[in-house]
Enzyme design. Structure first.
Site, mmCIF file in Angstrom:
data_model
loop_
_atom_site.group_PDB
_atom_site.id
_atom_site.type_symbol
_atom_site.label_atom_id
_atom_site.label_comp_id
_atom_site.label_asym_id
_atom_site.label_seq_id
_atom_site.Cartn_x
_atom_site.Cartn_y
_atom_site.Cartn_z
ATOM 1 C CG HIS A 106 -1.850 -1.111 1.343
ATOM 2 N ND1 HIS A 106 -1.697 -2.118 2.260
ATOM 3 C CD2 HIS A 106 -2.974 -1.407 0.645
ATOM 4 C CE1 HIS A 106 -2.689 -2.990 2.138
ATOM 5 N NE2 HIS A 106 -3.481 -2.587 1.156
ATOM 6 C CG ASP A 141 -5.651 -7.434 -5.404
ATOM 7 O OD1 ASP A 141 -5.904 -8.605 -5.097
ATOM 8 O OD2 ASP A 141 -5.287 -6.584 -4.576
ATOM 9 C CE LYS A 200 6.563 -6.339 2.200
ATOM 10 N NZ LYS A 200 7.061 -6.174 3.546
ATOM 11 C CB SER A 222 -4.247 -7.092 4.589
ATOM 12 O OG SER A 222 -3.917 -5.856 3.990
HETATM 13 O O1 PAF Z 1 -7.939 -3.922 -3.366
HETATM 14 C C1 PAF Z 1 -8.627 -3.574 -2.388
HETATM 15 O O2 PAF Z 1 -8.134 -3.411 -1.264
HETATM 16 C C2 PAF Z 1 -10.117 -3.357 -2.575
HETATM 17 O O3 PAF Z 1 -10.653 -4.275 -3.471
HETATM 18 C C3 PAF Z 1 -10.475 -1.911 -2.997
HETATM 19 C C4 PAF Z 1 -9.903 -1.581 -4.355
HETATM 20 C C5 PAF Z 1 -9.934 -0.937 -1.960
HETATM 21 C C6 PAF Z 1 -11.981 -1.746 -3.066
HETATM 22 O O4 PAF Z 1 -12.589 -1.981 -1.847
#
Ligand code: PAF
Length: 286
Positions: free
Chosen positions: A37, A150, A184, A186
């Site tokens: 992040h 993702d 990485k 969560s």
């Molecule tokens: O990737 C994520 O953490 C979630 O799918 C997102 C893009 C914040 C939408 O809730």
């Protein structure tokens, strides 16, 4: 760093920034932030005048048997990391700030969500598209930053932006890995010590796949077979899928080319982990 709870709070700040002609970056997250992040925030800070980070565990993208209730949360720690990386505003709404009791408008998509993670997570991408659309509208961002881990989500969001003429630039950031290769996430926090070791089979299999592609293989069945064989070396790995898809439409291909996606989802114990690489992408595991 401003902390805003409601869409109206964000809009007030954003309207001031817009009047000043500032370029706004958005990093949508569900919190429990890690270096992956942080890399989105760094990219936004480098490319925009102001950076908004949303921290919101979006209930409508979780299926009934998924981990909504147990999804890890630590807002104080998240704020410390965001402050350190130069975020300007954190948007941290409660579900009721985002969804009216009688909320009934969703953004849906055909084709791209039917494969990979979407195949086993009915309604997931409908929930993602809906919340991301809302976040775009609330933040009025010029750019938005998403992780390539993702990969299907990134492709879906790019397609939504194109199909719905949304005025925003989407930027995909490379996968950030632990020193030993594990991507990485969560959700890595769910892993026991033994599972954490077993989880390394994902990045090892990505590396194996990258080597095979670098050696010139272009047949999906052959690549998948070799990657499945690698995954089978780890007895704790319960493979949901290994798939080779077209980089734009996320549909399986028999022969693949540069830009196509090789993706996998594997359960280690109860934890579902994903990893991937794009053929020809310079980001490699080691
Ligand atoms: O990737 C994520 O953490 C979630 O799918 C997102 C893009 C914040 C939408 O809730």
């Amino acid at each position: 760093m401003i902390i805003a709870k409601t869409p109206e709070d964000v809009k007030k700040v954003v309207s001031g920034w817009k009047k000043e002609g500032l370029k706004i970056g958005l990093c949508p997250t569900m919190g429990y932030l890690h270096e992956g992040h942080a890399s989105l925030v760094d990219a936004s800070v480098a490319n925009c005048d102001r950076t908004i980070v949303s921290v919101f565990v979006n209930p409508i993208q979780f299926g009934p048997t998924e981990d909504l209730a147990t999804y890890p949360r630590d807002f104080e720690r998240d704020c410390a990391l965001l402050e350190e990386h130069g975020a300007d505003l954190v948007f941290h709404p409660d579900p009721e700030d985002m969804y009216f009791d009688d909320f009934c408008t969703y953004v849906d998509m055909d084709v791209l969500p039917d494969t990979l993670c979407g195949a086993s997570r009915a309604g997931h991408f409908r929930g993602v598209c809906t919340v991301v659309n809302k976040l775009f509208n609330i933040s009025k961002a010029d750019m938005a930053f998403f992780g390539k881990k993702d990969a299907q989500q990134l492709a879906v969001i790019k397609r939504m932006v194109r199909d719905l003429n949304i005025d925003i630039e989407i930027y995909g950031c490379p996968i950030v890995r632990e020193d030993d290769g594990l991507a990485k996430s969560s959700r890595n926090t769910y892993l026991s010590d033994e599972e954490r070791k077993a989880a390394l089979i994902l990045s090892r299999t990505v590396l194996e796949g990258q080597h095979i592609c670098a050696a010139g293989e272009r047949n999906s069945a052959a690549l998948k077979e070799a990657m499945m064989k690698k995954l089978a070396e780890e007895p704790m790995a319960d493979v949901e899928y290994v798939e080779v898809v077209d980089g734009l439409n996320m549909q399986p291909v028999e022969e693949f080319k540069e830009g196509d996606l090789v993706a996998m989802a594997v359960r280690i114990g109860k934890t579902r982990l994903i990893d991937n690489f794009t053929v020809g992408d310079p980001d490699i595991v080691i």
